[in-house]
Design an enzyme around this catalytic site. Structure first.
Site, mmCIF file in Angstrom:
data_model
loop_
_atom_site.group_PDB
_atom_site.id
_atom_site.type_symbol
_atom_site.label_atom_id
_atom_site.label_comp_id
_atom_site.label_asym_id
_atom_site.label_seq_id
_atom_site.Cartn_x
_atom_site.Cartn_y
_atom_site.Cartn_z
ATOM 1 N N CYS A 98 8.260 10.462 10.093
ATOM 2 C CA CYS A 98 8.994 9.958 8.935
ATOM 3 C C CYS A 98 10.004 10.964 8.400
ATOM 4 O O CYS A 98 11.075 10.593 7.909
ATOM 5 C CB CYS A 98 8.026 9.548 7.831
ATOM 6 S SG CYS A 98 6.821 10.831 7.400
ATOM 7 N N GLU A 113 -2.103 13.919 1.380
ATOM 8 C CA GLU A 113 -0.700 14.304 1.182
ATOM 9 C C GLU A 113 -0.312 14.152 -0.285
ATOM 10 O O GLU A 113 0.745 13.617 -0.620
ATOM 11 C CB GLU A 113 0.213 13.448 2.074
ATOM 12 C CG GLU A 113 -0.137 13.540 3.557
ATOM 13 C CD GLU A 113 0.711 12.639 4.433
ATOM 14 O OE1 GLU A 113 1.219 13.108 5.457
ATOM 15 O OE2 GLU A 113 0.867 11.452 4.073
ATOM 16 N N GLY A 130 0.830 -1.205 0.000
ATOM 17 C CA GLY A 130 0.000 0.000 0.000
ATOM 18 C C GLY A 130 0.858 1.246 0.000
ATOM 19 O O GLY A 130 0.477 2.275 -0.553
#
Length: 652
Positions: free
Chosen positions: A414, A318, A189
């Site tokens: 991240c 995003e 994904g």
């Protein structure tokens, strides 16, 4: 050389950065960022978002008791930290840091299951649910970051433990996914493993990993859609993806990759996938993948990219939106997306040498990437807007994603380790080699060496780039020989000049796709002098980019500039540059770690003659002022305030 690559990057460990710009950033990574992020991973930063990432591994390994905490992809933060450490060790050995990394690797090994599986979220919470939700659960994404860290650490230290852990996990994944009997016909994904598997193949020579990467790329977007059949097996009705019917586009799984013509969906996932596609093409010679990469490159860089090298126009998903939709004040432009754009550009350099790839690497590095970290290395932006009015960001829900000050850490962390691993590895982006050619893609003071047809060629640069465009390059082959030194002439530069051993070269006669190709008989003491003029430029946007109609951005060399409130008072949006701004430049060594500032003539409205009115009939009366612009990457290091990249231009 990779089987179908045109050029191969000169290894990171062969290049030593010495300048006051990238050298300072690399020292910042070593001395501040790596220790700071280690504390963050161990929840030792006061008032910062907790990570729990190391503790998750301890729990999974049976060394602690407790519950999993954090995002389902929390493992990846540890892997990216290790990758950063590896790049740092490759250029600056540190026994204590290596010892700490070895201890983390030992912990990771203890958490790994006997069959090779490794993901603390599932090991702690629900091992029976592993590989049942690739749409949302990021197992393959985390595996990709483990593999990248393992390859980097092996290259830096020669130690195999983390590499063996990664290979065992990759072998397990290969037993689960694919076309064979009993295997899942799935794919991630969140893309990442595709590019990682090619890197693993390159260091091990095991073609299973290349074939698995190729499988994930080839299978993506085929019907029936895997994410739908997977959801049905979980008992979900219809497509209940996180973004409903948009689920497939969000994950770039709406079409087979070779049929995708326009970048859509989550920007980070997209550029990671495009990087993987280019890597597979470099290894297999698949022209259809090369063509797909070129088509998507043209769309992203010509119609969906900010002037800073930022991509991903909106917070919802995003993601990319549509061509020329590039709002400045609500843009998302995640730091990770600019990092991923750099990865993709370098992978394209392997397929074909064209200055446009180096131009984008440079643009993203100096602007969209570095804006994500404070000058002291301890605060970060996830979102990188081009226009900020703090009060509006605090009050408006459509700007909820836009932070007006950098954060110590994030719940979804991240970006900080992603940025760190890129900066730590920047030496690996400077040079590459092809057939009898040494390519120079970036300019920064450094010494390095490359093997060119068995000839060890030492190369050094002396420069004050990006503040000065003068670059002195010394070439010292171990054996005198004829070969080509190709210098990227940046797309922003006009009037470049080059000399070899004091003799001027007619640059127009040696230009080829953005590179000045200098072919001659090189011997010890050969010197190239490159002059890249850096006047202040006003850049305008395509008319279809409606957001910037009547506005310009200020640039000098590769650096995008902005106006901050601290230098220009409030209501920056009211400022308008004079038709002839009469720009002046000044290097200020004590400001923002040393920068070139730009001042110019502008006008603003009077505020003292409105008599309390909100509207009135037009009166053209402007007050002349001097504006001061600073590099965009350095904004918000002097407190909260307004910031604008695009400025109104009188006469437009």
């Amino acid at each position: 050389m990779n089987r179908h690559s045109i050029s191969i990057p000169v290894p990171l460990e062969n290049v030593c950065i010495k300048d006051n710009f990238w050298g300072r950033y690399q020292e910042l990574i070593r001395k501040e960022v790596i220790p700071y992020q280690w504390k963050a991973l161990n929840d030792q930063i006061p008032d910062a978002e907790p990570s729990h990432a190391i503790e998750n591994f301890r729990i999974a390994a049976g060394l602690s008791e407790g519950e999993y905490y954090g995002r389902i992809f929390q493992d990846s933060d540890v892997y990216k930290w290790l990758e950063t450490v590896a790049y740092s060790l490759a250029t600056c050995p540190d026994k204590e840091l290596e010892k700490r990394a070895d201890e983390v690797i030992e912990l990771i090994g203890k958490a790994q299951l006997d069959d090779g599986y490794l993901n603390t979220y599932f090991i702690i919470n629900c091992l029976d649910k592993r590989w049942t939700n690739e749409r949302d659960k990021h197992e393959l994404y985390c595996a990709g970051h483990l593999i990248e860290a393992a390859v980097a650490y092996y290259n830096a230290t020669g130690k195999r433990k983390l590499l063996d852990i990664a290979c065992a996990f990759a072998d397990h994944i290969d037993s689960v996914f694919g076309i064979g009997e009993g295997k899942k016909r799935g794919y991630p994904g969140h893309q990442e493993i595709e590019l990682a598997l090619v890197r693993l193949y390159r260091v091990t020579g095991n073609e299973r990993y290349l074939n698995l990467s190729k499988y994930f790329i080839d299978e993506r977007g085929k019907q029936p859609y895997y994410f739908e059949t997977e959801a049905e097996r979980r008992g979900e009705k219809g497509n209940n993806g996180y973004f409903g019917d948009y689920s497939h586009k969000y994950r770039q799984a709406h079409l087979p990759v070779r049929e995708q013509k326009v970048a859509v969906g989550h920007a980070v996932r997209a550029v990671y996938m495009y990087t993987g596609m280019a890597y597979v093409a470099a290894e297999t010679g698949d022209k259809t993948l090369v063509d797909a990469c070129r088509t998507l490159w043209e769309n992203v860089t010509r119609k969906q990219m900010y002037i800073t090298g930022g991509i991903g126009a909106q917070g919802y998903g995003e993601d990319f939106t549509f061509d020329y939709d590039l709002p400045n004040d609500t843009c998302y432009t995640e730091t990770c997306a600019s990092v991923g754009l750099v990865f993709w550009a370098r992978s394209m350099q392997e397929l074909e040498i064209d200055g446009v790839y180096g131009d984008i690497i440079e643009k993203a590095l100096y602007n969209g990437v570095l804006s994500g970290i404070s000058l002291d290395g301890k605060r970060y932006f996830y979102v990188n807007p081009l226009e900020v009015w703090p009060e509006s960001c605090h009050q408006r829900h459509d700007k909820a994603d836009v932070a007006t000050i950098r954060q110590k850490w994030f719940n979804c962390a991240c970006c900080p380790p992603n940025l760190a691993r890129l900066v730590a590895s920047i030496g690996g982006y400077v040079y590459s080699t092809g057939k009898k050619t040494l390519y120079t893609h970036l300019y920064m003071e450094n010494t390095g060496h490359a093997s060119l047809d068995g000839n060890d060629v030492k190369i050094s640069q002396k420069t004050n780039y990006p503040w000065d465009g003068n670059v002195k390059i010394e070439i010292e082959p171990s054996c005198e020989a004829e070969f080509t030194v190709a210098l990227r002439i940046p797309g922003w530069c006009t009037g470049a000049a080059v000399k070899i051993n004091g003799e001027k070269i007619e640059i127009s006669k040696v230009m080829d796709k953005g590179y000045a190709k200098l072919t001659c008989f090189w011997k010890r003491g050969s010197v190239i002098e490159l002059d890249l003029p850096m006047p202040v430029r006003r850049v305008q946007a395509h008319p279809e980019l409606r957001e910037n109609a009547g506005k310009v951005a200020i640039m000098r060399g590769p650096v995008v500039y902005c106006l901050e409130q601290v230098d220009n008072s409030e209501i920056i949006a009211d400022l308008a540059l004079a038709e002839d701004p009469e720009f002046t430049e000044k290097y200020e060594k004590d400001l923002l770690n040393g920068i070139v500032t730009i001042e110019g003539k502008a006008y603003r409205s009077r505020l003292d003659n409105w008599d309390g009115k909100l509207y009135r009939d037009l009166e053209i009366e402007k007050t002349p002022v001097r504006i001061k612009a600073v590099p965009y990457y350095a904004w918000n290091n002097r407190g909260e305030g307004e910031m604008y990249v695009w400025i109104r231009q009188m006469g437009l």
